[in-house]
Design a protein around this motif. Structure first.
Motif, PDB file in Angstrom:
ATOM      1  N   GLY A  87       0.831  -1.190   0.000  1.00 49.38           N
ATOM      2  CA  GLY A  87       0.000   0.000   0.000  1.00 49.38           C
ATOM      3  C   GLY A  87       0.863   1.235   0.000  1.00 49.38           C
ATOM      4  N   PRO A  88       0.339   2.356  -0.489  1.00 48.22           N
ATOM      5  CA  PRO A  88       1.114   3.602  -0.469  1.00 48.22           C
ATOM      6  C   PRO A  88       1.306   4.094   0.952  1.00 48.22           C
ATOM      7  CG  PRO A  88      -1.151   4.041  -1.129  1.00 48.22           C
ATOM      8  CD  PRO A  88      -1.007   2.537  -1.065  1.00 48.22           C
ATOM      9  N   ASN A  89       2.217   5.031   1.140  1.00 46.14           N
ATOM     10  CA  ASN A  89       2.398   5.625   2.456  1.00 46.14           C
ATOM     11  C   ASN A  89       1.082   6.243   2.915  1.00 46.14           C
ATOM     12  OD1 ASN A  89       5.079   4.961   2.682  1.00 46.14           O
ATOM     13  ND2 ASN A  89       5.839   6.915   1.937  1.00 46.14           N
ATOM     14  N   GLY A  90       0.714   5.982   4.180  1.00 47.23           N
ATOM     15  CA  GLY A  90      -0.536   6.519   4.708  1.00 47.23           C
ATOM     16  C   GLY A  90      -1.736   5.636   4.453  1.00 47.23           C
ATOM     17  N   ALA A  91      -1.516   4.460   3.856  1.00 47.92           N
ATOM     18  CA  ALA A  91      -2.645   3.579   3.528  1.00 47.92           C
ATOM     19  C   ALA A  91      -3.201   2.862   4.749  1.00 47.92           C
ATOM     20  CB  ALA A  91      -2.229   2.553   2.479  1.00 47.92           C
ATOM     21  N   GLY A  92      -2.383   2.749   5.815  1.00 48.78           N
ATOM     22  CA  GLY A  92      -2.832   2.061   7.018  1.00 48.78           C
ATOM     23  C   GLY A  92      -2.031   0.822   7.368  1.00 48.78           C
ATOM     24  N   LYS A  93      -0.909   0.596   6.685  1.00 50.96           N
ATOM     25  CA  LYS A  93      -0.113  -0.619   6.916  1.00 50.96           C
ATOM     26  C   LYS A  93       0.422  -0.678   8.348  1.00 50.96           C
ATOM     27  CE  LYS A  93       2.971   0.015   3.651  1.00 50.96           C
ATOM     28  NZ  LYS A  93       2.589   1.360   3.146  1.00 50.96           N
ATOM     29  N   THR A  94       1.103   0.382   8.759  1.00 48.99           N
ATOM     30  CA  THR A  94       1.717   0.378  10.087  1.00 48.99           C
ATOM     31  C   THR A  94       0.665   0.380  11.188  1.00 48.99           C
ATOM     32  OG1 THR A  94       3.734   1.453   9.300  1.00 48.99           O
ATOM     33  CG2 THR A  94       3.243   1.657  11.643  1.00 48.99           C
ATOM     34  N   THR A  95      -0.427   1.089  10.996  1.00 43.11           N
ATOM     35  CA  THR A  95      -1.504   1.084  11.992  1.00 43.11           C
ATOM     36  C   THR A  95      -2.046  -0.322  12.183  1.00 43.11           C
ATOM     37  OG1 THR A  95      -2.143   3.374  11.501  1.00 43.11           O
ATOM     38  CG2 THR A  95      -3.801   1.979  12.534  1.00 43.11           C
ATOM     39  N   THR A  96      -2.209  -1.044  11.093  1.00 42.00           N
ATOM     40  CA  THR A  96      -2.695  -2.431  11.174  1.00 42.00           C
ATOM     41  C   THR A  96      -1.740  -3.295  11.992  1.00 42.00           C
ATOM     42  OG1 THR A  96      -3.781  -2.234   9.015  1.00 42.00           O
ATOM     43  CG2 THR A  96      -3.338  -4.461   9.825  1.00 42.00           C
ATOM     44  N   VAL A  97      -0.447  -3.192  11.703  1.00 47.10           N
ATOM     45  CA  VAL A  97       0.545  -3.986  12.425  1.00 47.10           C
ATOM     46  C   VAL A  97       0.546  -3.622  13.907  1.00 47.10           C
ATOM     47  CG1 VAL A  97       3.026  -4.356  12.724  1.00 47.10           C
ATOM     48  CG2 VAL A  97       2.026  -4.424  10.442  1.00 47.10           C
ATOM     49  N   ARG A  98       0.462  -2.351  14.215  1.00 53.75           N
ATOM     50  CA  ARG A  98       0.507  -1.923  15.616  1.00 53.75           C
ATOM     51  C   ARG A  98      -0.700  -2.437  16.392  1.00 53.75           C
ATOM     52  NH1 ARG A  98       3.957   1.999  17.212  1.00 53.75           N
ATOM     53  NH2 ARG A  98       2.458   2.940  18.646  1.00 53.75           N
ATOM     54  N   ILE A  99      -1.847  -2.519  15.745  1.00 54.32           N
ATOM     55  CA  ILE A  99      -3.034  -3.070  16.413  1.00 54.32           C
ATOM     56  C   ILE A  99      -2.862  -4.563  16.655  1.00 54.32           C
ATOM     57  CG2 ILE A  99      -5.480  -3.639  16.079  1.00 54.32           C
ATOM     58  CD1 ILE A  99      -5.781  -0.901  14.703  1.00 54.32           C
ATOM     59  N   LEU A 100      -2.413  -5.278  15.641  1.00 45.06           N
ATOM     60  CA  LEU A 100      -2.237  -6.733  15.777  1.00 45.06           C
ATOM     61  C   LEU A 100      -1.152  -7.082  16.784  1.00 45.06           C
ATOM     62  CD1 LEU A 100      -2.517  -7.697  12.006  1.00 45.06           C
ATOM     63  CD2 LEU A 100      -4.194  -8.188  13.792  1.00 45.06           C
ATOM     64  N   ALA A 101      -0.176  -6.192  16.949  1.00 43.74           N
ATOM     65  CA  ALA A 101       0.919  -6.434  17.886  1.00 43.74           C
ATOM     66  C   ALA A 101       0.625  -5.859  19.275  1.00 43.74           C
ATOM     67  CB  ALA A 101       2.211  -5.840  17.344  1.00 43.74           C
TER      68      ALA A 101
END
Length: 330
Positions: free
Chosen positions: A38-52
């Motif tokens: 996904g492009p920057n700002g798409a939500g990739k890191t937010t998703t990982v932080r929630i799952l972790a």
């Protein structure tokens, strides 16, 4: 069995003014690799932080190895590993001291922490540099140590958030080899990346996210098929462009695409090598010798562009660099 499940995750920032996740849902089969593009700002890191367990969603649910992330975060932390975009190691300590510290934080005994550090330093080819301060490590060495630290507890599920960001091509290839070995060992992996080649190489399946939701998912081949079939591409000298346009249009029976700068004419074809042979015959009849001719399958770059409307960050950076170079007269 699903090792990771996320359902209808919602997350906003700045009092609701920024929508990070907008009903995102995904899952990862046990023992497989899911690449998240996904492009920057798409939500990739937010998703990982929630799952972790580092961040709570506004709504939705998530589980790792059957354990609810919101209800039992401590239990989840015991079975996962996480490596972020930037190496989370203490630069004032040695590689050895960092791993011992992580081991003790995970409540390993001094003996167990020491034994695990020895194993990981050898696995990640860091034994010779173990007693050196981290500030003397190269970027690739830091990334390897950070990944080693995330494996202290032998996690069932590993989250890698853009693990090769900032590495040169050789460092990236080295990291891919390490990740390949982890997967062979049975680790389930969720990998976010902006490198399309990385997803193509490592992932069993790919989820493309944009504006906080999954907009496409499948294997690399199935996503490429969504974009279309093969394309006939011919590059010629400028004086032959008009004739080649006619040939490609005749062979393909489709609308052609012309790139004057690259002197390239292309179009989708349904007959594969037959179209290539026919085009070569017609070129020969007109005495035209192409600079390049061939069939091209869709790439993940094509998929990304078709789904999100723009090129991936890695490609954009390359294009921006080329533009800057031209402006400087290089």
């Amino acid at each position: 069995m699903k090792a990771v499940i996320a359902e209808n995750l919602m997350k906003t920032y700045n009092k609701g003014s920024v929508q990070a996740l907008d009903g995102l849902s995904l899952d990862v089969e046990e023992g497989t690799v899911l690449g998240v593009l996904g492009p920057n700002g798409a939500g990739k890191t937010t998703t990982v932080r929630i799952l972790a367990t580092l961040l709570s969603p506004d709504s939705g649910r998530a589980s790792v190895a059957g354990i609810d992330v919101l209800k039992h975060p401590d239990e989840v932390r015991k079975i996962i590993g996480l490596s972020g975009q930037y190496a989370a190691v203490d630069e004032t300590l040695t590689g050895w001291d960092n791993l011992i510290m992580f081991g003790r934080l995970y409540h390993l005994s001094a003996k167990a922490a020491s034994a695990r550090a020895v194993e990981l330093l050898e696995q990640f080819r860091l034994t010779e540099s173990a007693k050196r301060p981290i500030r003397t490590y190269s970027g690739g060495m830091r990334r390897r140590l950070d990944l080693a630290a995330s494996l202290i507890v032998r996690p069932k599920v590993l989250f890698l958030d853009e693990p090769t960001t900032g590495l040169d091509p050789r460092g990236r290839q080295d990291m891919w080899g390490v990740i390949d070995e982890l997967v062979k060992g049975g680790v389930t992996l969720l990998l976010t990346t902006q490198y399309l080649e990385e997803a193509d190489h490592l992932a069993d399946e790919i989820a493309v996210i944009d504006h906080g939701k999954v907009i496409a998912r499948g294997t690399s081949d199935s996503l490429k098929k969504q974009v279309g079939g093969e394309r006939l591409e011919i590059v010629v000298e400028n004086e032959n462009m008009a004739a080649v346009k006619e040939i490609v249009a005749k062979v393909s029976g489709s609308a052609i695409n012309v790139d004057e700068g690259l002197r390239q004419v292309s179009a989708p074809v349904t007959t594969g090598s037959k179209a290539l042979i026919e085009a070569a015959k017609l070129l020969d009849e007109k005495g035209i010798h192409p600079l390049d001719i061939g069939l091209k399958r869709p790439s993940l770059d094509d998929v990304f562009l078709a789904l999100t409307g723009h090129v991936a960050e890695e490609k954009k950076e390359e294009e921006d660099s080329m533009t800057t170079g031209r402006k400087r007269g290089k």
